[in-house]
Design a protein around this motif. Structure first.
Motif, short mmCIF file in Angstrom:
data_model
loop_
_atom_site.label_atom_id
_atom_site.label_comp_id
_atom_site.label_asym_id
_atom_site.label_seq_id
_atom_site.Cartn_x
_atom_site.Cartn_y
_atom_site.Cartn_z
N SER A 147 62.65 57.93 87.65
CA SER A 147 63.66 57.72 86.60
C SER A 147 63.85 58.97 85.76
CB SER A 147 63.26 56.54 85.71
OG SER A 147 63.32 55.33 86.42
N ASP A 148 62.76 59.68 85.49
CA ASP A 148 62.87 60.94 84.75
C ASP A 148 63.69 61.95 85.56
OD1 ASP A 148 61.25 59.77 82.86
OD2 ASP A 148 59.43 60.76 83.55
N LEU A 149 63.44 61.96 86.85
CA LEU A 149 64.18 62.85 87.75
C LEU A 149 65.66 62.51 87.74
CD1 LEU A 149 63.11 65.01 89.97
CD2 LEU A 149 63.78 63.25 91.59
N ALA A 150 65.98 61.22 87.83
CA ALA A 150 67.38 60.79 87.85
C ALA A 150 68.09 61.17 86.55
CB ALA A 150 67.45 59.28 88.07
N THR A 151 67.39 61.02 85.44
CA THR A 151 67.98 61.38 84.14
C THR A 151 68.43 62.83 84.12
OG1 THR A 151 66.72 59.71 82.92
CG2 THR A 151 67.49 61.63 81.67
N SER A 152 67.60 63.72 84.68
CA SER A 152 67.95 65.14 84.65
C SER A 152 69.06 65.49 85.65
CB SER A 152 66.70 65.99 84.90
OG SER A 152 65.87 65.97 83.74
N HIS A 153 69.15 64.77 86.76
CA HIS A 153 70.29 64.98 87.66
C HIS A 153 71.60 64.66 86.94
CE1 HIS A 153 67.38 65.22 90.95
NE2 HIS A 153 68.36 65.57 91.75
N VAL A 154 71.61 63.55 86.21
CA VAL A 154 72.83 63.19 85.49
C VAL A 154 73.08 64.15 84.33
CG1 VAL A 154 73.95 61.37 84.15
CG2 VAL A 154 72.62 60.77 86.17
N ALA A 155 72.02 64.59 83.67
CA ALA A 155 72.19 65.57 82.60
C ALA A 155 72.81 66.86 83.13
CB ALA A 155 70.84 65.86 81.94
N ASP A 198 67.41 72.60 78.97
CA ASP A 198 68.82 72.43 79.34
C ASP A 198 69.18 71.06 79.90
OD1 ASP A 198 69.10 75.09 78.65
OD2 ASP A 198 69.11 75.83 80.72
N LEU A 199 68.20 70.32 80.46
CA LEU A 199 68.55 69.14 81.26
C LEU A 199 67.82 67.87 80.83
CD1 LEU A 199 68.49 70.76 84.84
CD2 LEU A 199 70.44 70.49 83.29
#
Length: 328
Positions: A228-236, A301-302
């Motif tokens: 979920s942390d990974l997904a958040t940064s992809h969207v960011a 940044d993300l």
């Protein structure tokens, strides 16, 4: 407008799709279901069952939807197997990227977030990896991911000759674990968490490959990051590109300190309530003692940060394993 998520029915991709939904951003998914699951994607999300090497399928998506940008997660992701299947790996990961970039250019889509890999680093000289570490991939998988980054760089350079050009960033990470939703789980036959869970479910004892490494408890130390942390940064990253912000070409999504295999095993025993002492097998050739990445640039940044501790990672993954869907 919508973002195209390639590989959006996979373990990571499905979490990215839901993270977009949480932000109120429409998505379209393409996935050939070779390792993904149709049930991981809501029926309300436009879905195309096809491979990214299929130019006709991509053409139909870009022609039939207003695509604002792409998150590219589709690919053949098994580093070990890639040694036996190099041509398949390059076709899926390199030819697939070429096909995607050509269709993006044909339809004036100028933003892409690439799901790359820390396998691009190979075995680093230092235990803590930054984006400045040399890239020395040691498998066709790692090489194919690095070539994908090169393709983005070169296409951005070429398209900037007559306009703003392709805007892109690549996210490198190691071991992705946990689950953000009980109905989304890691079904890979090669990843540590599913392997350990299957051993336990089948009444077998999990094992550790080597306990005599120069680490605090003798077992290998690696990055483990929650999906979920990974997904958040992809969207960011997608939102930053949409806003016109300048991003680095590459970011590590790392923990900064890592976890040992024994720490993972201890957490699994505590969370599942299954008391076990892992067997110790010999070291695997080529396994470095420690590989951990910093995530400082991504934190800047993300919106990257480790929001889950090891117990929460294991608990969420175990909950998802306990609710296996019939179609899986």
């Amino acid at each position: 407008m919508a973002w195209l998520v390639t590989g959006g029915a996979g373990y990571i991709g499905a979490h990215v799709v839901r993270a977009f939904g949480t932000e109120g951003i429409d998505v379209v998914v393409i996935d050939d279901l070779s390792s993904g699951h149709r049930g991981f994607v809501s029926p309300e999300v436009p879905f195309v069952e096809a491979n990214v090497v299929d130019r006709a399928a991509l053409h139909g998506i870009f022609g039939g939807h207003q695509i604002d940008g792409v998150v590219h997660l589709a690919g053949f992701k098994y580093a070990g197997v890639s040694v036996q299947r190099p041509l398949h790996t390059y076709t899926q990961n390199v030819t697939g990227m070429v096909s995607l970039l050509e269709e993006m250019a044909d339809h004036d889509v100028d933003k892409i977030v690439f799901s790359s890999s820390a396998a691009t680093y190979g075995t680093p000289d230092t235990g803590i990896v930054t984006e400045q570490n040399p890239t020395r991939p040691e498998s066709p998988y790692g090489e194919s991911k690095l070539i994908g980054e090169w393709l983005l760089r070169d296409q951005a350079r070429a398209t900037s000759q007559n306009g703003p050009g392709l805007r892109h960033t690549s996210l490198r990470y190691f071991n992705v674990v946990g689950s953000g939703y009980p109905d989304l789980r890691d079904t890979s036959p090669h990843n540590l968490f599913p392997l350990v869970f299957e051993q336990l479910v089948n009444g077998k004892v999990p094992y550790i490959n080597g306990d005599d490494y120069p680490t605090p408890d003798g077992t290998c130390v690696r990055d483990y990051v929650h999906v979920s942390d990974l997904a958040t940064s992809h969207v960011a990253a997608a939102k930053a590109l949409t806003a016109g912000r300048e991003l680095e070409p590459v970011y590590n999504l790392g923990s900064g300190d890592g976890l040992s295999v024994r720490q993972i095993m201890d957490a699994v025993a505590a969370v599942t309530g299954i008391d076990f002492t892992p067997d110790i097998h010999p070291r695997r050739p080529g396994d470095p003692a420690q590989i951990v990445a910093t995530g400082e640039l991504a934190a800047r940044d993300l919106d990257w940060r480790m929001r889950h501790n090891v117990e929460q990672m294991v608990a969420s993954a175990w909950e998802a394993r306990q609710t296996v869907r019939a179609e899986d």
